[in-house]
Scaffold this motif. Structure first.
Motif, PDB file in Angstrom:
ATOM      1  N   TYR A   1       6.108   0.673   4.319  1.00  0.00           N
ATOM      2  CA  TYR A   1       6.830   0.769   3.038  1.00  0.00           C
ATOM      3  C   TYR A   1       7.837   1.917   3.069  1.00  0.00           C
ATOM      4  CZ  TYR A   1       7.712   0.828  -1.978  1.00  0.00           C
ATOM      5  OH  TYR A   1       8.321   0.776  -3.201  1.00  0.00           O
ATOM      6  N   ALA A   2       7.433   3.054   3.622  1.00  0.00           N
ATOM      7  CA  ALA A   2       8.331   4.212   3.657  1.00  0.00           C
ATOM      8  C   ALA A   2       9.566   3.939   4.499  1.00  0.00           C
ATOM      9  CB  ALA A   2       7.589   5.426   4.204  1.00  0.00           C
TER      10      ALA A   2
ATOM     11  N   SER B   1       3.833  -4.746   4.432  1.00  0.00           N
ATOM     12  CA  SER B   1       3.806  -5.464   5.709  1.00  0.00           C
ATOM     13  C   SER B   1       3.895  -6.975   5.549  1.00  0.00           C
ATOM     14  CB  SER B   1       2.519  -5.124   6.464  1.00  0.00           C
ATOM     15  OG  SER B   1       1.391  -5.715   5.824  1.00  0.00           O
ATOM     16  N   GLY B   2       3.523  -7.481   4.364  1.00  0.00           N
ATOM     17  CA  GLY B   2       3.470  -8.925   4.156  1.00  0.00           C
ATOM     18  C   GLY B   2       2.132  -9.525   4.538  1.00  0.00           C
ATOM     19  N   LEU B   3       1.250  -8.715   5.086  1.00  0.00           N
ATOM     20  CA  LEU B   3      -0.080  -9.177   5.457  1.00  0.00           C
ATOM     21  C   LEU B   3      -1.084  -8.768   4.387  1.00  0.00           C
ATOM     22  CD1 LEU B   3      -0.085  -8.188   9.248  1.00  0.00           C
ATOM     23  CD2 LEU B   3       0.337 -10.452   8.270  1.00  0.00           C
TER      24      LEU B   3
ATOM     25  N   GLY C   1       9.368   2.154  14.657  1.00  0.00           N
ATOM     26  CA  GLY C   1      10.203   2.992  13.806  1.00  0.00           C
ATOM     27  C   GLY C   1       9.459   3.704  12.700  1.00  0.00           C
ATOM     28  N   THR C   2       8.188   3.365  12.487  1.00  0.00           N
ATOM     29  CA  THR C   2       7.414   4.090  11.471  1.00  0.00           C
ATOM     30  C   THR C   2       7.116   5.499  11.982  1.00  0.00           C
ATOM     31  OG1 THR C   2       5.352   3.146  12.337  1.00  0.00           O
ATOM     32  CG2 THR C   2       6.393   2.015  10.478  1.00  0.00           C
TER      33      THR C   2
ATOM     34  N   MET D   1       0.834  -1.175   0.000  1.00  0.00           N
ATOM     35  CA  MET D   1       0.000   0.000   0.000  1.00  0.00           C
ATOM     36  C   MET D   1       0.879   1.238   0.000  1.00  0.00           C
ATOM     37  SD  MET D   1      -3.414   0.525   2.258  1.00  0.00           S
ATOM     38  CE  MET D   1      -2.609   1.126   3.737  1.00  0.00           C
ATOM     39  N   LYS D   2       1.689   1.380  -0.998  1.00  0.00           N
ATOM     40  CA  LYS D   2       2.676   2.441  -1.080  1.00  0.00           C
ATOM     41  C   LYS D   2       2.051   3.826  -1.026  1.00  0.00           C
ATOM     42  CE  LYS D   2       6.470   4.064  -4.010  1.00  0.00           C
ATOM     43  NZ  LYS D   2       7.232   3.802  -5.225  1.00  0.00           N
ATOM     44  N   PHE D   3       0.851   3.984  -1.619  1.00  0.00           N
ATOM     45  CA  PHE D   3       0.264   5.305  -1.728  1.00  0.00           C
ATOM     46  C   PHE D   3      -0.861   5.523  -0.724  1.00  0.00           C
ATOM     47  CE2 PHE D   3       1.906   4.222  -5.953  1.00  0.00           C
ATOM     48  CZ  PHE D   3       2.870   5.203  -6.061  1.00  0.00           C
ATOM     49  N   ALA D   4      -0.808   4.817   0.414  1.00  0.00           N
ATOM     50  CA  ALA D   4      -1.871   4.951   1.410  1.00  0.00           C
ATOM     51  C   ALA D   4      -1.902   6.322   2.045  1.00  0.00           C
ATOM     52  CB  ALA D   4      -1.723   3.888   2.495  1.00  0.00           C
TER      53      ALA D   4
END
Length: 296
Positions: free
Chosen positions: A108-109, A115-117, A90-91, A1-4
């Motif tokens: 992703y950032a 996340s793999g989920l 760390g996010t 979900m890179k553009f969430a």
């Protein structure tokens, strides 16, 4: 979900930016008891289940979140898994808007991967049994009330009498996006939520039934408001943002390190009497915040 980070539509963003600073009309509930007194008074204070208590340590301080699995079980399961895996550690709070919300959880950032989920199907509303999960501190007569509390959470709902006419004997209910509520980011796809969440810095009702709300801040609302905001001209994107250093579930911590929280019960005669003077013209987000007391 890179553009969430594009979760909130432009029209909603305009409403939020017009709101300005993080102010709200609902009153703060100020606890008049200590943790020891709350613990000794279960008739008026409810202990938060440590399995449902999320402990967020940020660069601005600690935020404690009580999750409500019944309203969004798939979201609760996903965020439990994310927290226990350490994936949220760390996010950053990469998108923070005054008068609106603080968004975080972009794995992703931070790591250059998802996340793999799997994504979570939208759980914007839930089906409630008025007998098993009664509306507390209801606004107006209980059978026809469309707002109130359930275990300290603000809830809006179909009137309870609709249960008599529905096939499953239930009514549609949801957590409104009042200040302090925790909800879930997504793209334009209603079933695209994954790891990103947002904390409401002010009431934003245009999000109701469009995004999945599943919890509320029980300690650290001042921390949420202290998170560094982004520029309005850049959609709230933050340069050098505050960080979610660690996310834990209270039940996973050693007992000596585990915060304990008691929340004011909203099913008592005293609590209902205090709200009765509000009348029937208010909405659930206008009602006082439900007080909580924290030990450790």
């Amino acid at each position: 979900m890179k553009f969430a980070s594009l979760v909130i539509a432009a029209s909603a963003l305009a409403v939020a930016l017009a709101a300005g600073a993080d102010t709200d009309t609902n009153e703060e509930a100020v606890p008049a008891v200590t943790a020891a007194q709350a613990k000794a008074d279960p008739d008026h204070w409810r202990a938060v289940d440590p399995e449902r208590l999320f402990v967020f340590e940020t660069t601005k301080g600690r935020i404690l979140i009580e999750a409500f699995p019944d309203v969004a079980p798939k979201h609760f399961a996903q965020f439990t898994t994310l927290i226990q895996s350490g994936e949220l550690d760390g996010t950053s709070f990469h998108r923070v808007i005054n008068g609106f919300m603080a968004q975080g959880g972009d794995i992703y950032a931070l790591k250059g991967r998802e996340s793999g989920l799997p994504n979570i199907p939208g759980e914007f509303t839930f089906r409630r049994d008025p007998a098993e999960m009664p509306l507390q501190a209801a606004i107006g007569p209980v059978d026809s009330a469309k707002g109130g509390y359930v275990n300290g959470f603000p809830v809006e709902t179909q009137a309870s009498f609709f249960a008599e006419m529905s096939l499953d004997g239930l009514v549609t209910s949801w957590i409104p996006h009042c200040r302090g509520v925790v909800s879930t980011a997504r793209t334009s796809d209603p079933n695209s939520a994954n790891s990103q969440f947002f904390l409401m810095r002010a009431t934003s009702r245009h999000l109701d039934k469009e995004y999945t709300a599943w919890g509320r801040v029980v300690e650290g609302e001042d921390v949420v408001l202290a998170l560094k905001p982004g520029k309005e001209s850049e959609g709230g994107e933050v340069v050098n943002p505050d960080v979610l250093m660690s996310a834990k579930i209270a039940a996973d911590l050693p007992v000596a390190e585990r915060p304990a929280v008691w929340v004011m019960r909203t099913d008592t005669a005293e609590f209902n009497a205090e709200l009765a003077e509000k009348g029937e013209d208010v909405t659930v987000c206008d009602l006082p915040s439900v007080a909580s007391v924290v030990e450790q």
